[in-house]
Design an enzyme around this catalytic site. Structure first.
Site, mmCIF file in Angstrom:
data_model
loop_
_atom_site.group_PDB
_atom_site.id
_atom_site.type_symbol
_atom_site.label_atom_id
_atom_site.label_comp_id
_atom_site.label_asym_id
_atom_site.label_seq_id
_atom_site.Cartn_x
_atom_site.Cartn_y
_atom_site.Cartn_z
ATOM 1 N N GLU A 156 43.630 32.357 44.153
ATOM 2 C CA GLU A 156 44.411 33.565 43.867
ATOM 3 C C GLU A 156 45.901 33.304 43.626
ATOM 4 O O GLU A 156 46.758 33.924 44.260
ATOM 5 C CB GLU A 156 44.200 34.583 45.000
ATOM 6 N N ASN A 197 40.559 29.423 41.528
ATOM 7 C CA ASN A 197 39.689 30.591 41.704
ATOM 8 C C ASN A 197 40.568 31.843 41.806
ATOM 9 O O ASN A 197 41.596 31.824 42.490
ATOM 10 C CB ASN A 197 38.915 30.369 43.020
ATOM 11 N N HIS A 233 34.705 40.462 41.908
ATOM 12 C CA HIS A 233 34.548 41.600 42.817
ATOM 13 C C HIS A 233 34.666 42.858 41.952
ATOM 14 O O HIS A 233 35.762 43.350 41.699
ATOM 15 C CB HIS A 233 35.612 41.576 43.913
ATOM 16 N N GLU A 261 32.187 34.908 43.382
ATOM 17 C CA GLU A 261 32.161 35.854 44.515
ATOM 18 C C GLU A 261 31.611 37.209 44.071
ATOM 19 O O GLU A 261 32.094 38.255 44.496
ATOM 20 C CB GLU A 261 33.577 36.025 45.097
ATOM 21 N N ASP A 263 30.207 40.678 43.562
ATOM 22 C CA ASP A 263 29.622 41.884 44.159
ATOM 23 C C ASP A 263 30.024 43.064 43.281
ATOM 24 O O ASP A 263 30.996 42.983 42.527
ATOM 25 C CB ASP A 263 29.984 42.096 45.644
HETATM 26 O O1 G3I Z 1 36.377 36.680 63.307
HETATM 27 C C1 G3I Z 1 37.056 37.877 63.658
HETATM 28 C C2 G3I Z 1 36.440 38.537 64.858
HETATM 29 O O2 G3I Z 1 36.579 37.689 65.954
HETATM 30 C C3 G3I Z 1 37.106 39.874 65.105
HETATM 31 O O3 G3I Z 1 36.437 40.545 66.140
HETATM 32 C C4 G3I Z 1 37.035 40.731 63.860
HETATM 33 C C5 G3I Z 1 37.787 42.056 64.042
HETATM 34 O O4 G3I Z 1 38.315 42.545 62.831
HETATM 35 O O5 G3I Z 1 37.636 40.053 62.773
HETATM 36 C C6 G3I Z 1 36.989 38.829 62.480
HETATM 37 O O6 G3I Z 1 37.647 38.226 61.381
HETATM 38 C C7 G3I Z 1 37.404 38.818 60.120
HETATM 39 C C8 G3I Z 1 36.846 37.738 59.200
HETATM 40 O O7 G3I Z 1 36.709 38.243 57.909
HETATM 41 C C9 G3I Z 1 35.478 37.228 59.681
HETATM 42 O O8 G3I Z 1 34.541 38.252 59.671
HETATM 43 C C10 G3I Z 1 38.720 39.336 59.596
HETATM 44 O O9 G3I Z 1 39.160 40.440 60.349
HETATM 45 C C11 G3I Z 1 38.548 39.774 58.158
HETATM 46 O O10 G3I Z 1 39.816 40.098 57.605
HETATM 47 C C12 G3I Z 1 37.946 38.645 57.340
HETATM 48 O O11 G3I Z 1 37.731 39.133 56.047
HETATM 49 C C13 G3I Z 1 37.470 38.140 55.085
HETATM 50 C C14 G3I Z 1 38.439 38.302 53.913
HETATM 51 O O12 G3I Z 1 38.142 37.304 52.954
HETATM 52 C C15 G3I Z 1 39.893 38.158 54.286
HETATM 53 O O13 G3I Z 1 40.673 38.245 53.114
HETATM 54 C C16 G3I Z 1 36.054 38.329 54.576
HETATM 55 O O14 G3I Z 1 35.122 38.092 55.629
HETATM 56 C C17 G3I Z 1 35.811 37.370 53.433
HETATM 57 O O15 G3I Z 1 34.554 37.663 52.868
HETATM 58 C C18 G3I Z 1 36.903 37.530 52.384
HETATM 59 O O16 G3I Z 1 36.678 36.644 51.336
HETATM 60 C C19 G3I Z 1 37.643 36.662 50.289
HETATM 61 C C20 G3I Z 1 37.605 35.298 49.654
HETATM 62 O O17 G3I Z 1 37.884 34.315 50.616
HETATM 63 C C21 G3I Z 1 38.616 35.204 48.516
HETATM 64 N N1 G3I Z 1 38.393 36.241 47.556
HETATM 65 C C22 G3I Z 1 38.360 37.588 48.087
HETATM 66 C C23 G3I Z 1 37.314 37.693 49.205
HETATM 67 C C24 G3I Z 1 37.233 39.108 49.701
HETATM 68 O O18 G3I Z 1 38.413 39.501 50.383
#
Ligand code: G3I
Length: 448
Positions: A156, A197, A233, A261, A263
């Site tokens: 990004e 990416n 996305h 990615e 969806d």
């Molecule tokens: O692991 C913690 C957990 O301990 C806690 O209880 C919970 C409470 O909110 O949060 C958990 O962490 C989360 C993490 O995902 C794992 O599930 C974060 O809050 C959450 O912000 C994080 O989101 C991720 C996101 O990137 C952050 O930008 C998504 O899972 C993930 O799928 C997403 O992936 C990104 C790609 O890397 C790049 N492109 C965009 C894509 C979508 O945002």
């Protein structure tokens, strides 16, 4: 992309029987990964390591030939405090992939998000930042040297208008951080395919053109860049019409392209009509990749709606992936099947169910249409779609108790969320207002 010989052979054998069972609780036979391998493509999913058991593990292993750790390889995950590393989930996913003859896409090394707070809260000179970035790449890429097929090295880097995003890396090192990161990754694992990416770069637009110009310049300078990742996305109804053209222009630069990615989100609740449209759009996106030789494949960002980032990030939206929360394949799954050359046999409509079209009211240029779907005793439906082709230029306007779309003369109406069920011995009706000129002959309707 480097599918193993065994995967290829399985896929070729599978081509002999491209008959796919109907959309019920169970998925396609052959599975997506065999269909993809037969076309020399990757079909991947982002995964969460802790979920890789039971049904989730079975689907991740059985349907996909590539995996991407959704979060496990990000800097904040692997080095939460400086010098203290946690490779548990990343190692687990790589081991799972190796056990199931899958390739892994490493994700991601240099990004502005999900970095550890010690890094983002620190004050660093440009020289320190360069060392931190290069050491991180050397360590993480080196750890998995020879085991990962590809890396999203830089994630990004652009704003929507095509200018560089102001990040800790850009602000400290200038735009050349990208070339430095790629060079460091190549040194750490010469066999891994190295990608940049980004999102909203699926169609031809200012952002994708900036990425295009960057890749062209990196190639001209001899910087190691092997591929471009289009995250994809997407929003229901907004698949860019220039997707394939855009994939092709990157391929023509001499790099691979991957959809990394995918969806396709929608406003909830989902309806049969929205899910049917989503199926068409999944089919179109995967087909665009299949059509371009250097498009290596498609990865979905979580294969089930229960493991999708969408509902948390876009409240009120969801249903973006190919499987529902209970791991049942959705229509979108069958869109991927057809794009990969598989055949889907729709569940047959029970012989006792039929649809009837009538025009209860007609005036100078307008009319009201009515369609009744009926099932005799012993037959029933849980969802329905009625299609017809108008013979005299009629046009469907507002509909009630169904969602109708018209393309040219072809009309397709699907049940609303509340009236998909037609009980044994019962019926449901929907109606619409339409327009006509000259004549208004009754079309022949098909229940599907
Ligand atoms: O692991 C913690 C957990 O301990 C806690 O209880 C919970 C409470 O909110 O949060 C958990 O962490 C989360 C993490 O995902 C794992 O599930 C974060 O809050 C959450 O912000 C994080 O989101 C991720 C996101 O990137 C952050 O930008 C998504 O899972 C993930 O799928 C997403 O992936 C990104 C790609 O890397 C790049 N492109 C965009 C894509 C979508 O945002």
């Amino acid at each position: 992309m480097r599918p193993s010989l065994s995967t290829l052979l399985t896929g070729i054998a599978a081509l002999a029987a491209l008959l796919v069972t109907a959309p019920t609780a169970h998925a396609a036979d052959p599975p997506l990964r065999d269909l993809a391998a037969a076309k020399g493509k990757a079909i991947g999913t982002a995964v969460t390591g802790s979920k890789l058991t039971g049904t989730y593990g079975d689907i991740a292993a059985g349907e996909f030939n590539w995996l991407t750790p959704g979060n496990a390889m990000k800097w904040g995950s692997v080095e939460p405090t400086r010098g203290n590393f946690n490779w548990t989930e990343a190692d687990q996913i790589v081991a799972f992939a190796e056990a199931h003859d899958q390739d892994v896409r490493g994700h991601t090394l240099v990004w502005h998000s999900q970095n550890p707070s010690w890094l983002t809260n620190g004050t660093w000179t440009p020289a320190q930042l360069g060392t931190l970035m290069n050491d991180h790449i050397a360590l993480e890429v080196g750890r998995y040297k020879g085991r990962l097929a590809a890396w999203d090295v830089v994630n990004e880097p652009f704003n929507e208008d095509g200018t560089y995003r102001q990040t800790v890396w850009y602000n400290g090192l200038g735009a050349d951080y990208i070339a430095q990161a790629l060079t460091a990754a190549r040194a750490a694992d010469p066999a891994a395919r190295l990608y940049i990416n980004d999102y909203n770069v699926e169609g031809v637009n200012a952002k994708s053109t900036a990425l295009y110009n960057l890749v062209r310049d990196l190639k001209a300078r001899g910087v190691p860049i092997d591929g471009v990742g289009l995250q994809a996305h997407l929003i229901l109804g907004q698949v860019p019409s220039t997707l394939q053209q855009n994939i092709q222009r990157f391929a023509d630069l001499g790099v691979d392209v991957a959809i990394t990615e995918l969806d396709i989100r929608m406003q909830l609740p989902s309806t049969a009509a929205k899910l049917a449209q989503q199926r068409t759009e999944y089919d179109a996106v995967v087909k665009a990749c299949v059509a371009v030789t250097r498009c290596t494949g498609v990865t979905v960002w979580g294969f089930t709606d229960s493991d999708s980032w969408i509902p948390d990030t876009f409240p009120g939206q969801g249903a973006a992936t190919p499987y529902d929360e209970n791991y049942a394949p959705k229509p979108a799954y069958y869109g991927i099947v057809t794009a990969l050359g598989g055949t889907v046999t729709e569940p047959p409509v029970p012989a006792g169910c039929s649809a009837a079209y009538s025009v209860p009211n007609q005036w100078n240029t307008g009319f009201t249409g009515n369609v009744t779907i009926s099932c005799a005793a012993g037959s029933s439906l849980s969802s329905w779609r009625v299609t017809w082709t108008f013979g005299a230029g009629q046009q469907v306007g507002q509909a009630w108790n169904a969602t109708c779309t018209q393309t040219g003369a072809a009309v397709s109406c699907a049940n609303a969320s509340w009236n998909g069920g037609v009980p044994s011995g019962g019926s449901v009706s929907f109606g619409f207002n339409g327009t006509w000129t000259g004549s208004n002959p009754l079309p022949t309707v098909t229940l599907g």
